[in-house]
Design a protein around this motif. Structure first.
Motif, PDB file in Angstrom:
ATOM      1  N   LEU A   1      46.508 -54.439  51.639  1.00 33.59           N
ATOM      2  CA  LEU A   1      46.864 -55.473  49.981  1.00 33.59           C
ATOM      3  C   LEU A   1      45.392 -55.324  49.740  1.00 33.59           C
ATOM      4  O   LEU A   1      44.201 -55.023  49.227  1.00 33.59           O
ATOM      5  N   LYS A   2      45.052 -54.520  47.879  1.00 36.53           N
ATOM      6  CA  LYS A   2      44.321 -54.245  47.257  1.00 36.53           C
ATOM      7  C   LYS A   2      43.955 -55.142  46.354  1.00 36.53           C
ATOM      8  O   LYS A   2      45.327 -55.368  45.599  1.00 36.53           O
ATOM      9  N   MET A   3      42.827 -55.712  45.997  1.00 35.19           N
ATOM     10  CA  MET A   3      42.463 -56.369  44.787  1.00 35.19           C
ATOM     11  C   MET A   3      41.416 -56.027  44.726  1.00 35.19           C
ATOM     12  O   MET A   3      40.078 -55.215  44.650  1.00 35.19           O
ATOM     13  N   ASP A   4      41.212 -56.807  43.190  1.00 36.90           N
ATOM     14  CA  ASP A   4      40.433 -56.269  42.463  1.00 36.90           C
ATOM     15  C   ASP A   4      39.369 -57.260  42.598  1.00 36.90           C
ATOM     16  O   ASP A   4      38.860 -58.569  42.731  1.00 36.90           O
ATOM     17  N   SER A   5      37.950 -56.356  42.869  1.00 34.71           N
ATOM     18  CA  SER A   5      36.631 -57.097  43.340  1.00 34.71           C
ATOM     19  C   SER A   5      35.978 -58.355  42.122  1.00 34.71           C
ATOM     20  O   SER A   5      35.500 -58.983  43.267  1.00 34.71           O
ATOM     21  N   VAL A   6      36.645 -58.045  40.875  1.00 34.38           N
ATOM     22  CA  VAL A   6      35.746 -59.100  39.984  1.00 34.38           C
ATOM     23  C   VAL A   6      36.375 -60.088  40.271  1.00 34.38           C
ATOM     24  O   VAL A   6      36.178 -60.939  39.750  1.00 34.38           O
ATOM     25  N   SER A   7      37.893 -59.856  39.611  1.00 28.36           N
ATOM     26  CA  SER A   7      38.731 -61.077  39.216  1.00 28.36           C
ATOM     27  C   SER A   7      39.706 -61.349  40.268  1.00 28.36           C
ATOM     28  O   SER A   7      39.999 -62.609  40.251  1.00 28.36           O
ATOM     29  N   GLY A   8      39.912 -60.827  41.240  1.00 31.91           N
ATOM     30  CA  GLY A   8      40.917 -61.135  42.644  1.00 31.91           C
ATOM     31  C   GLY A   8      41.773 -61.144  42.530  1.00 31.91           C
ATOM     32  O   GLY A   8      43.074 -61.303  42.998  1.00 31.91           O
ATOM     33  N   LYS A   9      42.888 -59.765  41.162  1.00 31.18           N
ATOM     34  CA  LYS A   9      44.162 -59.907  40.849  1.00 31.18           C
ATOM     35  C   LYS A   9      44.205 -58.653  41.662  1.00 31.18           C
ATOM     36  O   LYS A   9      43.594 -57.396  42.365  1.00 31.18           O
ATOM     37  N   ILE A  10      46.115 -59.237  42.342  1.00 30.45           N
ATOM     38  CA  ILE A  10      46.006 -57.947  43.511  1.00 30.45           C
ATOM     39  C   ILE A  10      46.643 -56.566  42.419  1.00 30.45           C
ATOM     40  O   ILE A  10      47.489 -56.552  41.907  1.00 30.45           O
ATOM     41  N   THR A  11      45.973 -55.439  43.068  1.00 31.22           N
ATOM     42  CA  THR A  11      47.235 -54.500  42.258  1.00 31.22           C
ATOM     43  C   THR A  11      47.775 -53.504  43.068  1.00 31.22           C
ATOM     44  O   THR A  11      48.317 -52.600  41.934  1.00 31.22           O
ATOM     45  N   ASP A  12      47.522 -53.308  44.241  1.00 33.41           N
ATOM     46  CA  ASP A  12      49.174 -52.732  45.478  1.00 33.41           C
ATOM     47  C   ASP A  12      49.174 -53.536  46.118  1.00 33.41           C
ATOM     48  O   ASP A  12      47.752 -53.778  46.555  1.00 33.41           O
ATOM     49  N   VAL A  13      50.378 -53.434  46.786  1.00 30.07           N
ATOM     50  CA  VAL A  13      50.579 -54.005  47.833  1.00 30.07           C
ATOM     51  C   VAL A  13      51.404 -52.476  48.568  1.00 30.07           C
ATOM     52  O   VAL A  13      51.852 -52.209  47.765  1.00 30.07           O
ATOM     53  N   ARG A  14      50.894 -52.028  49.721  1.00 30.77           N
ATOM     54  CA  ARG A  14      51.971 -51.018  49.973  1.00 30.77           C
ATOM     55  C   ARG A  14      52.161 -51.146  51.776  1.00 30.77           C
ATOM     56  O   ARG A  14      51.828 -51.625  52.429  1.00 30.77           O
ATOM     57  N   ASP A  15      53.641 -50.963  52.077  1.00 30.35           N
ATOM     58  CA  ASP A  15      53.909 -51.484  53.765  1.00 30.35           C
ATOM     59  C   ASP A  15      53.687 -49.925  54.544  1.00 30.35           C
ATOM     60  O   ASP A  15      54.273 -49.136  54.103  1.00 30.35           O
ATOM     61  N   ASP A  16      53.359 -49.642  55.647  1.00 30.12           N
ATOM     62  CA  ASP A  16      52.213 -49.164  56.597  1.00 30.12           C
ATOM     63  C   ASP A  16      53.442 -49.180  57.706  1.00 30.12           C
ATOM     64  O   ASP A  16      53.511 -48.463  58.567  1.00 30.12           O
TER      65      ASP A  16
END
Length: 326
Positions: A68-83
């Motif tokens: 799960l990737k989040m923008d370090s400034v806004s906190g917006k989720i930018t990507d989620v990958r099922d591993d």
């Protein structure tokens, strides 16, 4: 524990299913990243951008791993990958509800509401053979049906696991729960009284659920507790779910409301979300702590566009704000 599966019914009934009140934070549909539909009920951070997730109707005993990737400034989720899923065959559905990563042991603990046990898994999904030693008085025969261990969290600073049954034990007073902690030896370390807010529903309708569905330790601050009340109307239209996020001090029994929101079934809105999973997310560049909440869609239950959706919600918590102190 799911709040009720939508029936496979005619479109006129489904037209009357959803309406959402204004949300307290940004919501994200997991389908935008092709995350498979499931009964997601618990989430825990593994470190970095990795998270482990459980589904409460998974036939195997185990967990998913997401990036799960989040923008370090806004906190917006930018990507989620099922591993992928990590687990093993199990003779019955454990009804996995809570999950907590213990970095000191490098293992995951998963609570099952069907057997009222909290089992330890290695990161490859296999079992270690160890489990949290739940007191006999909180065992399966002493809980209200389908109202057991929804919540599970781990405090790496104090080396304590935290859990509580969703609703009071059969022998306990209404609205009063037993918040339990367990030490590194997996034995009961302490027990505290937790008082639920009074229910808001005027009657129970078809089904009624009221209790704690998630507990997340916020090291150095307190316990974050998610209370959920859901009333399922007999004809579904008019069903409603209330969620309240509290900061709880076990020593004093004091709790402080941080956020609240509600959703309901209605004719023109398909954004109803049943949040059951919760964990701390990353700390942002300005020092704000993020909190992730995960919604259970009952496997995308419904027909056509009138379906429940798997969602993540992000709430920002600032430890310097006065509302995070008692």
């Amino acid at each position: 524990m799911s709040v009720g599966r939508l029936p496979s019914c005619s479109l006129p009934l489904l037209f009357m299913l959803f309406m959402l009140q204004p949300a307290v934070a940004k919501r994200y549909r997991l389908s935008r990243w092709d995350i498979p539909k499931a009964n997601y009920s618990g989430i825990t951070p593994l470190g970095g951008e990795k998270y482990a997730v459980v589904s409460d109707e998974q036939p195997e005993a185990g967990f998913y791993v997401w990036t799960l990737k989040m923008d370090s400034v806004s906190g917006k989720i930018t990507d989620v990958r099922d591993d992928g899923f990590y687990g093993l065959a199990w003779p019955f559905d454990r009804d996995a509800e809570g999950i907590a990563f213990c970095p000191q042991r490098n293992t995951l603990f998963i609570s099952g509401e069907e057997d009222q046990r909290i089992l330890e898994h290695r990161l490859d999904g296999t079992l270690t053979g160890s489990e949290i030693q739940v007191p006999q008085y909180a065992g399966k025969e002493f809980i209200q049906y389908n109202r057991g261990f929804e919540a599970l969290g781990y405090d790496p600073r104090e080396h304590l696991f935290w859990t509580v049954t969703e609703s009071p034990l059969k022998e306990d007073e209404a609205l009063h729960l037993r918040m339990m902690s367990f030490g590194p030896d997996l034995k009961l370390a302490s027990e505290y009284r937790y008082s639920l807010d009074p229910p808001q529903a005027r009657n129970h309708g078809r089904d009624h659920y009221h209790g704690v569905v998630a507990v997340t330790p916020f090291p150095g601050v307190g316990l974050l507790v998610l209370e959920r009340e859901a009333r399922i109307a007999r004809a579904y239209n008019g069903s409603r779910c209330w969620c309240k996020l509290f900061l709880y001090n076990p020593l004093s029994g004091q709790k402080k409301l941080l956020e609240r929101w509600s959703t309901r079934f209605h004719l023109f809105n398909t954004r109803f979300s049943n949040y059951e999973g919760m964990c701390l997310g990353p700390v942002l560049a300005d020092g704000t702590q993020t909190l992730l909440l995960l919604a259970d869609s009952q496997g995308g239950s419904g027909v056509g566009p009138w379906r429940l959706r798997d969602r993540l919600k992000v709430i920002r918590l600032n430890p310097e704000k006065s509302d995070l102190h008692f």
